[in-house]
Motif scaffolding. Structure first.
Motif, mmCIF file in Angstrom:
data_model
loop_
_atom_site.group_PDB
_atom_site.id
_atom_site.type_symbol
_atom_site.label_atom_id
_atom_site.label_comp_id
_atom_site.label_asym_id
_atom_site.label_seq_id
_atom_site.Cartn_x
_atom_site.Cartn_y
_atom_site.Cartn_z
ATOM 1 N N HIS A 173 0.845 -1.193 0.000
ATOM 2 C CA HIS A 173 0.000 0.000 0.000
ATOM 3 C C HIS A 173 0.876 1.236 0.000
ATOM 4 C CE1 HIS A 173 0.945 -0.531 4.284
ATOM 5 N NE2 HIS A 173 0.789 0.778 4.382
ATOM 6 N N GLY A 174 0.242 2.349 -0.318
ATOM 7 C CA GLY A 174 0.944 3.619 -0.304
ATOM 8 C C GLY A 174 1.135 4.185 -1.695
ATOM 9 N N THR A 175 2.043 5.137 -1.810
ATOM 10 C CA THR A 175 2.348 5.758 -3.101
ATOM 11 C C THR A 175 3.391 4.887 -3.804
ATOM 12 O OG1 THR A 175 3.968 7.163 -1.958
ATOM 13 C CG2 THR A 175 1.780 8.081 -2.350
#
Length: 289
Positions: A24-26
């Motif tokens: 998850h995340g950028t």
């Protein structure tokens, strides 16, 4: 992320897992690249983009599914500011062709909106748990998980009602009535071609074959669980001609109705039930202390 190398005997299972990951995340963009196997990417939250081989860009908003197909260039990524939550499973095998024909894998729609991702994420999590180091059944457990994931993804599609496809539900309800395919179509205010297309998309077969499978399955139950004559069984499942029913049953099942009853018939005290008991509270034999 974990990746696996199933052996030849595992490939004979028909469907094997090649890798699993949750992140998850950028995240950095993926591709453009081409793989030699399938990948299901489940986006649970956030948004991003997917670019087709012809350069067109599609917005991806969770919950959504990305199908990455072998031999097809793909290029996608999470929103660079907000990111997204994704889980992916790499898989391959001879059974992929059957799943595609049955509509559980849709090569024509690489980006599919989902109603939710609870069941698909649960299936991915089970694959990830099975992927622990030292698990002697790793390849078999992860392969079973891929089958489960494909079913969960089909049920989670946004164009599928929670209680199933309404056309298939109605066909199953009316399967034992002496209706032609055209008459079934008219009940749904559809042309025969429209009904064929709807059933093909939902069940991967023609309306005639879908109805036949339901009729033969019920005939097997009646042959195994009752003492009804074959002619009566035939009438119960929609065939007035018992000889035709027997020929059809023999051709599709591989054995005659009488022989099937000899093999599978059994008497159950109190009769049979078609109610499935709850998994967490199955009926048990109570023993006196």
């Amino acid at each position: 992320m974990r990746y696996f190398s199933p052996g030849p005997v595992h490939l004979r299972l028909g469907l094997v897992c090649l890798g699993v990951g949750l992140q998850h995340g950028t995240l950095p963009a993926v591709g453009p690249r081409t793989l030699d196997h399938h990948v299901a990417v489940v986006v649970s939250s956030g948004s991003g983009w997917y670019r087709t081989p012809d350069g067109r860009s599609h917005t991806v908003r969770a919950p959504a599914l990305l199908w990455l197909l072998p031999g097809v260039v793909h290029h996608y990524g999470a929103d660079p500011h907000s990111g997204w939550d994704e889980a992916f499973v790499d898989f391959t095998g001879s059974a992929v062709a059957a799943y595609t024909e049955l509509g559980l894998i849709d090569p024509e729609r690489p980006v599919l909106p989902l109603a939710d991702t609870v069941a698909p994420r649960a299936a991915v999590s089970r694959i990830a748990r099975a992927a622990r180091h030292g698990n002697p059944l790793l390849e078999v457990e992860t392969a079973a998980g891929v089958h489960e994931l494909l079913v969960a993804l089909r049920r989670a599609r946004a164009d599928t009602a929670s209680d199933g496809d309404p056309v298939l539900t109605a066909l199953a309800r009316d399967a034992f009535q002496p209706l032609s395919v055209a008459e079934h179509a008219a009940r749904h205010h559809m042309t025969t071609a429209e009904l064929r297309g709807a059933v093909r998309r939902a069940a991967g077969c023609s309306p005639k074959d879908y109805l036949l499978r339901i009729r033969l399955s019920r005939a097997k139950e009646l042959l195994a669980a009752t003492e009804l004559p074959v002619a009566a069984v035939a009438r119960r499942v929609g065939y007035d001609d018992p000889a035709y029913f027997s020929r059809l049953f023999t051709r599709r099942v591989g054995t005659a109705p009488v022989r099937f009853r000899e093999q599978q018939g059994r008497t159950v005290p109190g009769g049979w039930s078609d109610t499935v008991p709850p998994p967490d509270d199955p009926p048990l034999i109570t023993r006196d202390p």
